[in-house]
Scaffold this active site. Structure first.
Site, mmCIF file in Angstrom:
data_model
loop_
_atom_site.group_PDB
_atom_site.id
_atom_site.type_symbol
_atom_site.label_atom_id
_atom_site.label_comp_id
_atom_site.label_asym_id
_atom_site.label_seq_id
_atom_site.Cartn_x
_atom_site.Cartn_y
_atom_site.Cartn_z
ATOM 1 N N HIS A 66 5.754 5.592 1.188
ATOM 2 C CA HIS A 66 4.864 5.814 2.258
ATOM 3 C C HIS A 66 5.223 5.783 3.412
ATOM 4 C CE1 HIS A 66 1.885 6.268 -1.135
ATOM 5 N NE2 HIS A 66 1.947 5.090 -1.252
ATOM 6 N N HIS A 91 5.754 -1.974 9.707
ATOM 7 C CA HIS A 91 6.081 -0.391 9.220
ATOM 8 C C HIS A 91 6.006 0.718 10.068
ATOM 9 C CE1 HIS A 91 1.767 -0.701 8.548
ATOM 10 N NE2 HIS A 91 1.753 0.645 8.809
ATOM 11 N N HIS A 93 4.926 4.887 11.464
ATOM 12 C CA HIS A 93 4.267 6.265 11.161
ATOM 13 C C HIS A 93 5.285 7.098 12.136
ATOM 14 C CE1 HIS A 93 1.066 4.408 8.938
ATOM 15 N NE2 HIS A 93 1.042 3.283 9.791
ATOM 16 N N GLU A 104 -0.441 7.524 15.061
ATOM 17 C CA GLU A 104 -1.670 7.723 14.440
ATOM 18 C C GLU A 104 -2.758 7.782 15.283
ATOM 19 O OE1 GLU A 104 -1.685 4.636 11.115
ATOM 20 O OE2 GLU A 104 -1.326 6.748 9.888
ATOM 21 N N HIS A 117 3.246 -0.582 13.216
ATOM 22 C CA HIS A 117 2.295 -1.530 12.952
ATOM 23 C C HIS A 117 2.768 -2.803 12.550
ATOM 24 C CE1 HIS A 117 -0.314 2.320 12.403
ATOM 25 N NE2 HIS A 117 -0.335 1.603 13.695
ATOM 26 N N THR A 198 -5.107 2.460 7.889
ATOM 27 C CA THR A 198 -5.147 3.788 7.687
ATOM 28 C C THR A 198 -4.414 4.455 6.589
ATOM 29 O OG1 THR A 198 -2.585 3.628 8.801
ATOM 30 C CG2 THR A 198 -4.448 3.567 10.327
HETATM 31 N N1 LIG Z 1 -1.259 1.581 8.932
HETATM 32 S S1 LIG Z 1 -1.878 0.008 8.316
HETATM 33 O O1 LIG Z 1 -3.183 0.294 7.661
HETATM 34 O O2 LIG Z 1 -1.445 -0.894 9.141
HETATM 35 C C1 LIG Z 1 -0.759 0.227 6.610
HETATM 36 C C2 LIG Z 1 -0.064 1.181 6.257
HETATM 37 F F1 LIG Z 1 0.141 2.392 6.979
HETATM 38 C C3 LIG Z 1 0.593 0.991 5.036
HETATM 39 F F2 LIG Z 1 1.453 2.075 4.483
HETATM 40 C C4 LIG Z 1 0.711 -0.241 4.162
HETATM 41 S S2 LIG Z 1 1.935 -0.245 2.974
HETATM 42 O O3 LIG Z 1 2.984 0.044 3.664
HETATM 43 O O4 LIG Z 1 1.543 -1.434 2.420
HETATM 44 C C5 LIG Z 1 1.483 1.092 1.797
HETATM 45 C C6 LIG Z 1 0.059 1.046 1.461
HETATM 46 O O5 LIG Z 1 -0.717 0.033 1.528
HETATM 47 C C7 LIG Z 1 0.075 -1.275 4.884
HETATM 48 N N2 LIG Z 1 -0.089 -2.295 4.026
HETATM 49 C C8 LIG Z 1 -1.142 -3.496 3.782
HETATM 50 C C9 LIG Z 1 -2.454 -3.160 3.537
HETATM 51 C C10 LIG Z 1 -2.186 -2.985 2.100
HETATM 52 C C11 LIG Z 1 -1.948 -4.115 1.521
HETATM 53 C C12 LIG Z 1 -0.770 -4.747 2.136
HETATM 54 C C13 LIG Z 1 -0.079 -6.109 1.370
HETATM 55 C C14 LIG Z 1 1.132 -6.451 1.878
HETATM 56 C C15 LIG Z 1 1.379 -6.106 3.025
HETATM 57 C C16 LIG Z 1 0.731 -5.179 3.755
HETATM 58 C C17 LIG Z 1 -0.273 -4.786 3.431
HETATM 59 C C18 LIG Z 1 -1.001 -1.187 5.831
HETATM 60 F F3 LIG Z 1 -1.708 -2.204 6.431
HETATM 61 ZN ZN LIG Z 2 0.418 1.660 9.798
#
Ligand SMILES: NS(=O)(=O)c1c(F)c(F)c(S(=O)(=O)CCO)c(N[C@H]2CCCc3ccccc32)c1F
Ligand SMILES: [Zn+2]
Length: 263
Positions: A66, A91, A93, A104, A117, A198
């Site tokens: 993703h 990470h 976007h 976003e 982010h 998101t």
């Molecule tokens: N935009 S966003 O809301 O910040 C956002 C993302 F867009 C995003 F793709 C991720 S992901 O890469 O983990 C893939 C899908 O969850 C996260 N992960 C977080 C939340 C989910 C659980 C977790 C566990 C360990 C580390 C990070 C995270 C995410 F928070």
């Molecule tokens: Zn994000």
């Protein structure tokens, strides 16, 4: 866990059928429209600790299908919020090679080329991010707009490894570096609101801080990010490029966005 994507039958319009929170309240991202903003003089400059990692530490750079994510040690944290929020990962976007619109959050409808982010969890109250991710005070994410401009040597510290994680679930270890150098100038100017992840499961658990000022990376660096990665596995014959991985702005409903700046 149901699969989801950013377009097609598993796209964001159908996320809520497998992930009910995605159709709920307090969703992110949102468009920071002027009429939603309210200046709050009590919002302190964002202060982070231990972001200047030593080069003999190693970080895991991975393609999770993703996004591209960089693991972060939990001794990095935000110290200017009501609770201590320890770092978990960062990470990105982005749009695509010919679409410089991949952020976003947006500002009066303006979309930036991309958005970074930095995800943190409330380590005063929860032992790890898995326990924090679905709690109303569980997460704090720092959002940084990415614009095209000058070459950015800080981003190059891991952009140069992208070809090692072209396919889904590939990961490599990279030398740590000063994560503070990825943040923009003026950490005292930001948007603040209560929102959500998101991506599915879209838990409304995020205290969002989106900095007003973007960072810049060069056109060449942006192209590397936008064209290097696939959402598909290495052995799959049909490759699926990883781009356009941004959710559209959600309804603000009657949420107020606090801003730490006046003009
Ligand atoms: N935009 S966003 O809301 O910040 C956002 C993302 F867009 C995003 F793709 C991720 S992901 O890469 O983990 C893939 C899908 O969850 C996260 N992960 C977080 C939340 C989910 C659980 C977790 C566990 C360990 C580390 C990070 C995270 C995410 F928070
Ligand atoms: Zn994000």
């Amino acid at each position: 866990r149901a699969k989801w994507s950013y377009n097609g039958p598993d796209g964001e319009h159908n996320w809520s059928s497998n992930y009910p929170f995605c159709g709920g309240a307090f969703q992110s991202p949102i468009d920071f429209q002027t009429h939603l903003l309210r200046y709050d003089s009590n919002l302190p400059p964002i202060q982070v600790q231990n972001y200047n990692l030593s080069t003999n530490e190693q970080l895991t750079l991975s393609n999770n299908g993703h996004s591209v994510q960089l693991s972060l040690p939990s001794h990095m944290y935000i110290s200017s919020l009501p609770y201590k929020y320890s770092a978990a990962q960062l990470h990105f976007h982005w749009g695509s090679s010919n679409q410089l619109t991949g952020s976003e959050h947006t500002v009066n409808g303006k979309q930036f080329a991309g958005e970074m982010h930095v995800v943190h969890f409330n380590s005063d109250k929860y032992p790890n991010i898995s326990m924090a991710v679905d709690k109303h005070d569980g997460l704090a994410v720092l959002g940084v707009f990415i614009a095209i401009g000058e070459f950015n040597p800080a981003f190059e510290k891991f952009f140069k490894y992208l070809n090692g994680i072209k396919y889904r679930d590939q990961k490599i270890q990279v030398p740590a570096f000063n994560i503070h150098a990825l943040l923009p100038s003026h950490l005292d100017e930001y948007y603040r609101y209560d929102g959500s992840l998101t991506t599915p499961p879209c838990y409304p658990s995020v205290l969002w801080t989106v900095f007003r000022r973007p960072v810049t990376i060069s056109q060449k660096q942006f192209l590397a990010l936008a064209t290097a990665l696939y959402a598909s596995y290495a052995q799959e014959s049909a490759t699926v490029p990883l781009h356009g991985n941004y959710r559209k702005p959600q309804l603000a409903d009657n949420r107020v966005v606090l801003v730490s700046f006046k003009d």
